[in-house]
Design an enzyme around this catalytic site. Structure first.
Site, PDB file in Angstrom:
ATOM      1  N   ARG A  52     -53.323  63.658  -0.604  1.00 56.76           N
ATOM      2  CA  ARG A  52     -54.563  64.262  -0.091  1.00 56.76           C
ATOM      3  C   ARG A  52     -54.591  64.220   1.438  1.00 56.76           C
ATOM      4  O   ARG A  52     -55.042  65.177   2.083  1.00 56.76           O
ATOM      5  CB  ARG A  52     -55.786  63.552  -0.687  1.00 56.76           C
ATOM      6  N   ARG A 105     -53.093  72.294  20.635  1.00 57.01           N
ATOM      7  CA  ARG A 105     -51.703  72.341  21.118  1.00 57.01           C
ATOM      8  C   ARG A 105     -51.491  71.444  22.332  1.00 57.01           C
ATOM      9  O   ARG A 105     -50.374  71.121  22.703  1.00 57.01           O
ATOM     10  CB  ARG A 105     -51.305  73.776  21.462  1.00 57.01           C
ATOM     11  N   LYS A 151     -60.685  65.952   4.068  1.00 58.99           N
ATOM     12  CA  LYS A 151     -61.257  64.655   4.426  1.00 58.99           C
ATOM     13  C   LYS A 151     -61.014  64.448   5.917  1.00 58.99           C
ATOM     14  O   LYS A 151     -60.052  63.796   6.332  1.00 58.99           O
ATOM     15  CB  LYS A 151     -60.619  63.546   3.578  1.00 58.99           C
TER      16      LYS A 151
HETATM   17  N1  PMP Z   1     -67.064  62.630  -1.377  1.00 60.08           N
HETATM   18  C1  PMP Z   1     -67.046  62.237  -0.086  1.00 60.08           C
HETATM   19  C2  PMP Z   1     -67.757  63.068   0.924  1.00 60.08           C
HETATM   20  C3  PMP Z   1     -66.367  61.059   0.288  1.00 60.08           C
HETATM   21  O1  PMP Z   1     -66.335  60.679   1.558  1.00 60.08           O
HETATM   22  C4  PMP Z   1     -65.729  60.286  -0.716  1.00 60.08           C
HETATM   23  C5  PMP Z   1     -65.063  58.974  -0.368  1.00 60.08           C
HETATM   24  N2  PMP Z   1     -63.850  59.132   0.256  1.00 60.08           N
HETATM   25  C6  PMP Z   1     -65.762  60.742  -2.048  1.00 60.08           C
HETATM   26  C7  PMP Z   1     -66.444  61.913  -2.331  1.00 60.08           C
HETATM   27  C8  PMP Z   1     -65.057  59.991  -3.133  1.00 60.08           C
HETATM   28  O2  PMP Z   1     -63.672  60.204  -3.061  1.00 60.08           O
HETATM   29  P1  PMP Z   1     -62.619  59.108  -3.519  1.00 60.08           P
HETATM   30  O3  PMP Z   1     -62.886  58.841  -4.963  1.00 60.08           O
HETATM   31  O4  PMP Z   1     -61.293  59.742  -3.308  1.00 60.08           O
HETATM   32  O5  PMP Z   1     -62.843  57.919  -2.684  1.00 60.08           O
END
Ligand code: PMP
Length: 297
Positions: A52, A105, A151
């Site tokens: 990810r 860049r 993320k």
């Molecule tokens: N949604 C958001 C916006 C998050 O920040 C997180 C935590 N990382 C999650 C969902 C849950 O994702 P995960 O199970 O991969 O931690």
């Protein structure tokens, strides 16, 4: 011994772990990250988190200067060096130092940081009695503007909602899309259970494809429940038999009240409890091993 933090190929004591003020991660929130857990000496779902991270980086046109295998090694070594068997790990790749303009860049060298520390959990009470939440008047940014499928270091949309949660005295709030569909929490995914069906919003609404969400879906299927990624409304949420949140830090959190509406019997429901039980079993037995520190290391 002070916590050892990994930055670009070296370990530094916590007090000396510093990055440049010209880093675009600091100046613009330009970068990506992962929150990972280790349980009992094993890193949980490491490969999925690294995949990810690289997908997030690709999406924002950021080339990570190491292989996925090397990145996995960074995570494992950061835990090992700190003697941590149960940990919360923060892996960050920012755009790196550049000039005062936006142009990525101008940042030739991304900054890679890995921090492993002890985990601060919600109190047991939250898991036993369930959590009360409210919906946030702050809407999730539309995916056409800024998708939480990435993320990224840009969490202001969630922080606005979290500020409201804090001010209203709730540990978490449920966020809605600009059209009013239920999307996720500020840092967790959301599920409803209705007549034995387990339902979670689809990621194309611009929500994070959570690793815990994927595991919860897998466990629910293994337990024989039909699982669907479906758009649903506040009405569906209020009238669900069960509601739960999933996230790496929070794990699986039963929700027993939303906006003053009691969910189900007002206590964690049987499907949520079953999924939680299996989830905990798996976290205790699966994962990438962290080597024990060698004496004199
Ligand atoms: N949604 C958001 C916006 C998050 O920040 C997180 C935590 N990382 C999650 C969902 C849950 O994702 P995960 O199970 O991969 O931690």
């Amino acid at each position: 011994m002070s916590l050892q933090v990994y930055i670009n190929g070296r370990f530094y004591p916590k007090e000396e772990a510093k990055v440049s003020v010209f880093d675009h991660g600091f100046l613009y929130g330009d970068g990506v990250f992962e929150g990972i857990r280790a349980y009992g000496g094993r890193v949980w779902k490491l490969e999925e988190h690294i995949d990810r991270l690289y997908d997030s980086a690709k999406s924002v046109w950021l080339e990570i200067p190491m292989t996925k295998a090397e990145m996995q090694q960074v995570v494992v070594e950061t835990c090992a060096r700190n003697g941590l068997r149960d940990a919360y790990i923060r892996l960050v790749v920012s755009r790196g130092p550049g000039d005062l303009g936006l142009d990525p860049r101008k940042c030739p060298q991304p900054t890679v940081v890995c921090i492993a520390d002890r985990i601060a959990l919600y109190p047991d009470e939250v898991y036993e009695a369930g959590m009360k939440v409210v919906t946030s008047p702050v809407r999730r940014s539309p995916p056409a503007a800024h998708s939480f499928q990435v993320k990224s270091l840009n969490y202001l949309n969630s922080i606005y909602a979290k500020i409201l949660a804090v001010q209203l005295g709730y540990p978490e709030v449920v966020m809605l899309s600009s059209e009013g569909y239920v999307v996720e929490g500020t840092g967790d995914n959301i599920f409803i259970v209705k007549k034995g069906r387990v339902i979670t919003p689809p990621t194309y609404l611009g929500i994070l494809p959570g690793i815990t969400r994927a595991v919860a879906m897998e466990i629910a299927r293994d337990c024989g429940y039909p699982v669907a990624e479906e758009i649903f409304t506040l009405h569906d949420l209020y009238t669900a038999d069960e509601v739960f949140l999933t996230g790496t830090a929070a794990e699986i959190v039963p929700v027993v009240e939303v906006d003053g509406r009691r969910i189900g019997e007002g206590s964690p429901g049987p499907v949520t409890r079953q999924i939680t039980r299996r989830f905990r079993e798996r976290t205790q037995t699966e994962g990438t091993p962290i080597p024990l520190p060698v004496q004199g290391d």
